[in-house]
Design an enzyme around this catalytic site. Sequence first.
Site, PDB file in Angstrom:
ATOM      1  N   GLY A   1       8.514  34.974  -2.762  1.00 52.12           N
ATOM      2  CA  GLY A   1       9.544  35.168  -2.178  1.00 52.12           C
ATOM      3  C   GLY A   1      10.562  35.723  -3.069  1.00 52.12           C
ATOM      4  O   GLY A   1      10.364  36.134  -4.086  1.00 52.12           O
TER       5      GLY A   1
ATOM      6  N   THR B   1      15.392  31.709  -4.970  1.00 56.62           N
ATOM      7  CA  THR B   1      15.173  30.885  -3.870  1.00 56.62           C
ATOM      8  C   THR B   1      14.599  29.431  -3.963  1.00 56.62           C
ATOM      9  O   THR B   1      14.308  28.809  -3.072  1.00 56.62           O
ATOM     10  CB  THR B   1      14.406  31.580  -2.502  1.00 56.62           C
ATOM     11  OG1 THR B   1      13.171  32.098  -3.196  1.00 56.62           O
ATOM     12  CG2 THR B   1      15.100  33.020  -2.075  1.00 56.62           C
TER      13      THR B   1
ATOM     14  N   SER C   1      18.685  54.794   7.141  1.00 61.79           N
ATOM     15  CA  SER C   1      19.870  54.427   7.609  1.00 61.79           C
ATOM     16  C   SER C   1      20.847  55.446   7.827  1.00 61.79           C
ATOM     17  O   SER C   1      21.780  55.480   8.308  1.00 61.79           O
ATOM     18  CB  SER C   1      20.187  53.152   7.042  1.00 61.79           C
ATOM     19  OG  SER C   1      20.744  53.758   5.602  1.00 61.79           O
TER      20      SER C   1
ATOM     21  N   LYS D   1      28.446  47.967   3.680  1.00 61.26           N
ATOM     22  CA  LYS D   1      28.929  49.431   4.447  1.00 61.26           C
ATOM     23  C   LYS D   1      30.169  49.770   4.966  1.00 61.26           C
ATOM     24  O   LYS D   1      31.197  50.612   4.344  1.00 61.26           O
ATOM     25  CB  LYS D   1      27.583  49.928   5.246  1.00 61.26           C
ATOM     26  CG  LYS D   1      26.345  50.356   4.504  1.00 61.26           C
ATOM     27  CD  LYS D   1      25.476  50.727   5.659  1.00 61.26           C
ATOM     28  CE  LYS D   1      23.987  50.754   4.976  1.00 61.26           C
ATOM     29  NZ  LYS D   1      22.888  51.286   5.933  1.00 61.26           N
TER      30      LYS D   1
END
EC number: 3.4.21.-
Length: 712
Positions: A130, A134, A582, A625
């Site tokens: 992971g 975490t 993106s 963003k």
Amino acid sequence: MSNDMDNDDRHPEQGAHDSERSDHSDQDPDQEQAPSSGGQPTDGSRERGHHPDPEGTESGSIDDLGSSVEVNADIAEDVDEDDLLGGLLIDSTDEIEVPDRLVDQVIGQEHARDVVMKAAKQRRHVMMIGSPGTGKSMLAKAMAELLPKEELQDVLVYHNPDDGNQPKVRTVPAGKGEQIVEAHKEEARKRNQMRSFLMWIIIAVVLGYSLIIAGQILLGILAAGIIYLAFRYGSRSGDAMIPNLLVNNADTKTAPFEDATGAHAGALLGDVRHDPFQSGGMETPSHDRVEPGAIHKANKGVLFVDEINTLDIRSQQHLMTAIQEGAFGITGQSERSSGAMVQTEPVPTDFVMVAAGNLDAMENMHPALRSRIKGYGYEVYMDDTIEDTPEMRRKYARFVAQEVAKDGRLPSYNREAMEEVILEARRRAGRKGHLTLEFRNLGGLVRVAGDIARAEGADEVTRGHVLQAKRRSRSIEQQIADDYIQRRKDYELSVNDGFVTGRVNGLAVMGEDSGIVMPVMAEVAPSQGPGQVIATGKLQEIAEESVQNVSAIIKKFSDEDLSEKDVHIQFVQAYEGVDGDSASVTVATAVISALENVGVAQNIAMTGSLSVRGDVLPVGGVTHKIEAAAKAGMDTVIIPAANMQDVMIEDEYKEMVDIVPVSHISEVLDVALEGEPEKDSLIDRLKSITGSTLDKQQGKSVNKGPSSPSPQ
């Protein structure tokens, strides 16, 4: 490994030896050489395969082993869903009780917690994969607390009179090792006293004879010196009989926990120190130069190795041997060292292995080592986020209390401060209705806010302190991004007003928690050969593929023959390169603007992935963003409609920008391009090309886009 010592190794402190030997007298010495590893059978059944029941039917239900640990504090009867503390009736973290057991302090990783509790009960190996922070190391430490009580052992290394390069190894109950070593030292001390007494008597006789009878004082002094050196040389052989206490568990009350993350071969597997004086009576006995590795110190406990893929292949192979055989001999790790000639008998390595790493850890991990862990243990994927429920918010409040208690120097948090931390956990999750599980970074925020309050002499941490901490604890990437935005303003590289043909303000993510404005420019020029799309800006593989997808839409959309034209696309000042898709919407808008010679509004920034049919798909990092666009002075931000549920911008930016969700490229052009006649003509033409897809989407609300995972 052997419990049988030669007669030369026996000494008068027989009481300590005999009391220890009685524990092993009924055992065949060969049986001690290979203690079981991780509770695995030693009769060969482990090779036939015994797989733990993932549902826990072997030793009880999941509820019995991993029951949820609630917050011990007053809770309101009717909990308001909007209550950030989940109905806790408290004013500060002082009113929240912190659990004693580490496993009860773990928050959010319920599946991993259940698996660790079962694995501890059954002594199984575990691999946890992971994101950093975490809770992997915390669960590994908790596993050491949960292991069944066993007889801990001390490990002694003895000189081997038959072959000094093959020291003998013995295991004794914890605490006995110190007694045996002290008994040997006491016997050696008494022996040395007798030798010294005898030596000085002989020297006195020799000196007296040479001085009084022979009259040769120089000859007497020389003889006395020889006698002194002879006795000293002889005493070294006696000291060599003192065993080396390799592993001492006298003061260990729980199962050992050894963190071998990043350990080199010697630290992991044990080593034998180099001896520069290898002869002439000045050498150090080989058994005294033996050093234990983490695998030996973890005997009867837990060995934790994070970033398991960073271990070299040879170390992973030896680690697998230690797991399989339950014992591993120690030798010098450097071929140029005299220790490389030393090889001890097998030393017990009966540990439970907890391996951890990021997703890339499995790529460089030895397949046989992973198979060993998977075949006789569990593999667990650690969650990055968890659903935002009142119960989880209560646990996050307890997390703040845990961090305050663990630090020991921080003031308590008041109610508003805890609420602000939970709001930040929402924001960092990047998904609506979720909370982040990357507690290491969140704990850093808690500590920075506490430090600020402490520096001010405040009695408690307030919301204002947390807000200050958020500004001060910005990541390096976020600081660079803010500086990047400011420099662009200084050199007028950021344009946020007017219309420019072929130029679009795109948005990108730097690191994990910061956004930047990245302009994209497009130009169409006559081709010297077959027309092609040329993109610059250190594009990575996914970005290059997205440009090709965009070119498919452009070729179908444009009335012009692109076979005789080159389309140039530039990601302006993309020094670190462009990764991900993106920017697809940004590229398409810039190219269409250049082809049709229609200006693009420069007060608009946009982000979104684009399919070959013109659908705008969700992306990651929309919150960061949007905030970057606001900092750069943009008025409007275009994002995929599916990402609207992920927007959690700070209050200070909400009034600075308008957020426009879109589902299709035609909607992007409708907002971004200038001039009604030209724009309407372009949009109508685009709708005629992808009309069926657009018609289906127009029947849906833009706020009910699919909740897809957000790729970066």
